[in-house]
Each structure stands twice: as structure tokens, then as C-alpha cells.
Scaffold this active site. Structure first.
Site, PDB file in Angstrom:
ATOM      1  N   CYS A   1      11.855  -3.386  -7.604  1.00 49.65           N
ATOM      2  CA  CYS A   1      11.592  -4.535  -6.731  1.00 49.65           C
ATOM      3  C   CYS A   1      12.342  -4.347  -5.400  1.00 49.65           C
ATOM      4  O   CYS A   1      13.563  -4.145  -5.405  1.00 49.65           O
ATOM      5  CB  CYS A   1      12.088  -5.787  -7.444  1.00 49.65           C
ATOM      6  SG  CYS A   1      11.940  -7.281  -6.489  1.00 49.65           S
TER       7      CYS A   1
ATOM      8  N   CYS B   1       7.013  -3.713  -0.158  1.00 51.35           N
ATOM      9  CA  CYS B   1       6.894  -4.745  -1.198  1.00 51.35           C
ATOM     10  C   CYS B   1       5.971  -4.178  -2.263  1.00 51.35           C
ATOM     11  O   CYS B   1       4.954  -3.549  -1.934  1.00 51.35           O
ATOM     12  CB  CYS B   1       6.310  -6.021  -0.597  1.00 51.35           C
ATOM     13  SG  CYS B   1       5.825  -7.241  -1.842  1.00 51.35           S
TER      14      CYS B   1
ATOM     15  N   GLU C   1      -1.634 -11.838  -5.972  1.00 47.67           N
ATOM     16  CA  GLU C   1      -1.531 -12.303  -7.366  1.00 47.67           C
ATOM     17  C   GLU C   1      -2.730 -13.177  -7.750  1.00 47.67           C
ATOM     18  O   GLU C   1      -3.108 -13.240  -8.917  1.00 47.67           O
ATOM     19  CB  GLU C   1      -0.207 -13.047  -7.584  1.00 47.67           C
ATOM     20  CG  GLU C   1       0.978 -12.107  -7.470  1.00 47.67           C
ATOM     21  CD  GLU C   1       2.157 -12.446  -8.358  1.00 47.67           C
ATOM     22  OE1 GLU C   1       2.167 -13.524  -8.982  1.00 47.67           O
ATOM     23  OE2 GLU C   1       3.085 -11.608  -8.417  1.00 47.67           O
TER      24      GLU C   1
ATOM     25  N   ASP D   1      11.464  -5.121 -12.467  1.00 50.47           N
ATOM     26  CA  ASP D   1      10.903  -5.799 -11.292  1.00 50.47           C
ATOM     27  C   ASP D   1      10.876  -7.297 -11.566  1.00 50.47           C
ATOM     28  O   ASP D   1      10.979  -7.739 -12.714  1.00 50.47           O
ATOM     29  CB  ASP D   1       9.480  -5.297 -11.001  1.00 50.47           C
ATOM     30  CG  ASP D   1       8.866  -5.982  -9.780  1.00 50.47           C
ATOM     31  OD1 ASP D   1       9.528  -6.023  -8.730  1.00 50.47           O
ATOM     32  OD2 ASP D   1       7.745  -6.503  -9.881  1.00 50.47           O
ATOM     33  N   SER D   2      10.706  -8.070 -10.491  1.00 49.23           N
ATOM     34  CA  SER D   2      10.614  -9.516 -10.644  1.00 49.23           C
ATOM     35  C   SER D   2       9.350  -9.926 -11.404  1.00 49.23           C
ATOM     36  O   SER D   2       9.271 -11.027 -11.923  1.00 49.23           O
ATOM     37  CB  SER D   2      10.608 -10.170  -9.266  1.00 49.23           C
ATOM     38  OG  SER D   2       9.529  -9.666  -8.504  1.00 49.23           O
TER      39      SER D   2
ATOM     40  N   HIS E   1       3.765  -5.337  -4.047  1.00 47.99           N
ATOM     41  CA  HIS E   1       2.379  -5.816  -4.142  1.00 47.99           C
ATOM     42  C   HIS E   1       1.438  -5.194  -3.103  1.00 47.99           C
ATOM     43  O   HIS E   1       0.238  -5.107  -3.324  1.00 47.99           O
ATOM     44  CB  HIS E   1       2.343  -7.331  -3.952  1.00 47.99           C
ATOM     45  CG  HIS E   1       2.860  -8.099  -5.122  1.00 47.99           C
ATOM     46  ND1 HIS E   1       4.111  -7.886  -5.643  1.00 47.99           N
ATOM     47  CD2 HIS E   1       2.294  -9.074  -5.877  1.00 47.99           C
ATOM     48  CE1 HIS E   1       4.297  -8.704  -6.659  1.00 47.99           C
ATOM     49  NE2 HIS E   1       3.208  -9.432  -6.828  1.00 47.99           N
TER      50      HIS E   1
HETATM   51  N1  DGL Z   1       8.659  -7.425  -6.246  1.00 45.90           N
HETATM   52  C1  DGL Z   1       8.866  -8.138  -5.009  1.00 45.90           C
HETATM   53  C2  DGL Z   1       9.228  -7.129  -3.905  1.00 45.90           C
HETATM   54  O1  DGL Z   1       8.898  -5.971  -3.966  1.00 45.90           O
HETATM   55  C3  DGL Z   1       7.648  -8.944  -4.622  1.00 45.90           C
HETATM   56  C4  DGL Z   1       7.417 -10.130  -5.526  1.00 45.90           C
HETATM   57  C5  DGL Z   1       8.561 -11.128  -5.494  1.00 45.90           C
HETATM   58  O2  DGL Z   1       8.853 -11.662  -4.406  1.00 45.90           O
HETATM   59  O3  DGL Z   1       9.123 -11.368  -6.564  1.00 45.90           O
HETATM   60  O4  DGL Z   1       9.872  -7.494  -2.959  1.00 45.90           O
END
Ligand code: DGL
Length: 279
Positions: free
Chosen positions: A69, A187, A155, A6-7, A189
């Protein structure tokens, strides 16, 4: 070993359910927290970063990678699968995303054939959810909305604050008028404020648990692909302490561990910083 990429911390909200559903495997979780958020980057950049992460994990001997992600799954997965697996005729390594299982579940769940999706700008701009759902049922109408302020608020651990509820309400105002019967949290989050989102959408709208969907679909996949399943190292032995998970990130370990533990619901130890720029 199963790689989950993931990012940043977000994919931990999915890893949480994968390790619960499949506790016997070994995992490596890679977070590119030096270069996130991916949700605001161009496709070219997200493809480049995802390619580096996937290369790194394959180099480490990982056979199965879950791109947890949504932004990377939407903008980069198809390109990366094509160039790294299909064109090279590689059969013993796999890269899976999160869009497909979630789209399948949404198509199954909707009764009135009206599905809402909230996600980052990268994901909504890619039209990936519309495309995936249309492949399953062209009769389903998909309503998408990007909610770019939610990732930074979550966050900042502002998820429970009234300001966040107000912003979420503003984002969802139009969605409520679309009469969707299911709302997809597209997403990583958003599950952290699932209760708030559910309350805003009201009782008639189902907000499925994304982590559970992805975990169950991975279990099914491994059942259908014994050749991949056999190549994964085990050793988790029903582990609940998560010592079967190695964490890798690209920046700021203490901050990652502090915030990440909220997404994972478990303290994060066993972590190492890596550099993806060479890959
Ligand atoms: N992990 C990203 C997503 O699910 C959210 C956080 C980011 O933008 O890096 O799209």
C-alpha cells in the site's frame, strides 16, 4: 512465506506480478478492508493499523513483509521498520515498501528529469516520493497530484465509464502542462485504469508498470539477501493456480473476493477473516 499487506484489494494488482515473477514461494496476502481507505487517514492512524498488520504477520511466522500500500509505505513504513526491527536489532525479519523500487525506476527512466506522480492524499501529503527521488538524484523535479476520487470509482468498477475518464482528465490537466516524461501511478488502484491515464497523458509520457517494477525489485532483493531467501518457505512449485496464496481480510469476504479477482486477474479462494484489533 512472503507476506503482502495492503489496506484492501489494491495490493492484489502488485501481488499479481510478484506471484508471476516468483511463483515458487508461499504467500499470505492480508487486506485490512474493514478499515480502509488508508489514503484518507492521518499518519497516526495509518501507523497504528500498519503496526497491527505487521505484528499479525510476524506472529504467523512470516519473515518478509511487502507493504504493498503506497499510503502505508509513505506514512508508516519508516516508523514501523525503526520500532520493530532497527531498535530491537532484529535481523531475520524484513519489511519492505513499494516507494523505493518505484522511485529508483523513475530516476532511471526519466531523460528530461521531470517525473509526475499521482497518488492518494496520504501519499502526496507525506512528500515521500519527492524525498525518495531526491535521495537518488537531486536534479529530478517531481510533480505530484492527489486524485482522491479515483479509488472509489475504481472500486465501484466504474473504471471504463466516460465519467471516470472525465474526472481523470480534470486531475491530469495541470500535470500535462508540466512536460513530465514519466508518470508514476503511486496508488495500488490506478493500474486498473492505466490505459485511460496513458491515453490522457499522450504518447510522449511513459506510464511504467508498477507491479512489474516491484516484482523485479523483490527478485533482485532476494538474490542479494540469500539469508532471507533461505528462510522463506517454498511450495508454490511454479504455481499458476495461486493455491500457494492464502488470503486474509478483516471484513466482508464475498465483496472482497468479487472485487479482488478483478485486481488479481484470478478467482480468490482460500480466504479467512481475521481480527487485527488485538495486535
Ligand atoms: N492502497 C492504497 C494506496 O495505494 C489505496 C486505497 C486506500 O486508500 O486504502 O495508497
Amino acid at each position: 512465506m512472503i507476506g503482502v499487506f495492503d489496506s484492501g484489494v489494491g495490493g492484489l494488482s502488485i501481488l499479481k506480478y510478484i506471484t508471476k515473477e516468483l511463483p515458487d514461494y508461499k504467500y499470505v496476502y492480508l487486506a485490512d478492508n474493514a478499515r480502509n481507505p488508508y489514503g484518507n487517514h492521518s499518519q497516526e492512524t495509518v501507523v497504528k493499523y500498519t503496526r497491527q498488520a505487521v505484528n499479525y504477520l510476524f506472529d504467523r511466522g512470516v519473515k518478509l513483509i511487502i507493504v504493498a500500500c503506497y499510503s502505508a509505505s509513505s506514512l508508516a513504513l519508516r516508523t514501523i521498520q525503526d520500532e520493530m526491527l532497527v531498535k530491537k536489532n532484529v535481523k531475520d525479519r524484513k519489511i519492505l515498501g513499494v516507494l523505493r523500487p518505484v522511485a529508483e525506476e523513475a530516476a532511471k527512466l526519466t531523460k528530461n528529469k521531470r517525473v509526475g506522480v499521482i497518488a492518494t492524499r496520504a501519499t502526496t501529503g507525506s512528500k515521500a516520493f519527492e524525498t525518495e527521488i531526491a535521495k537518488l538524484d537531486k536534479g529530478i523535479r517531481v510533480f505530484v497530484k492527489s486524485c482522491p476520487l479515483l479509488v472509489p470509482l475504481i472500486e465501484e468498477q466504474w473504471g471504463d465509464k466516460p465519467e471516470t475518464r472525465k474526472i481523470a482528465k480534470a486531475y491530469l490537466r495541470e500535470m500535462k502542462s508540466f512536460n513530465v516524461d514519466n508518470l508514476i501511478l503511486g496508488c495500488t488502484h490506478y493500474p486498473l485504469i492505466q490505459k485511460t491515464i496513458s491515453q490522457i497523458m499522450g504518447k510522449k509520457v511513459n506510464v511504467p508498470n508498477i507491479g512489474e517494477i516491484v516484482a523485479k525489485s523483490l527478485k533482485d532483493y532476494l538474490g542479494r539477501h540469500p539469508e532471507i531467501e533461505k528462510s522463506l518457505s517454498k511450495g508454490g512449485a511454479g504455481n499458476t493456480a495461486l493455491s500457494n496464496v492464502e488470503f486474509l481480510n478483516t471484513d466482508k469476504i464475498p465483496e472482497f473476493c468479487q472485487l479482488g479477482s478483478k485486481f488479481l486477474g484470478h478467482p480468490i479462494t482460500n480466504i479467512k477473516k481475521i481480527d487485527l484489533s488485538e495486535y
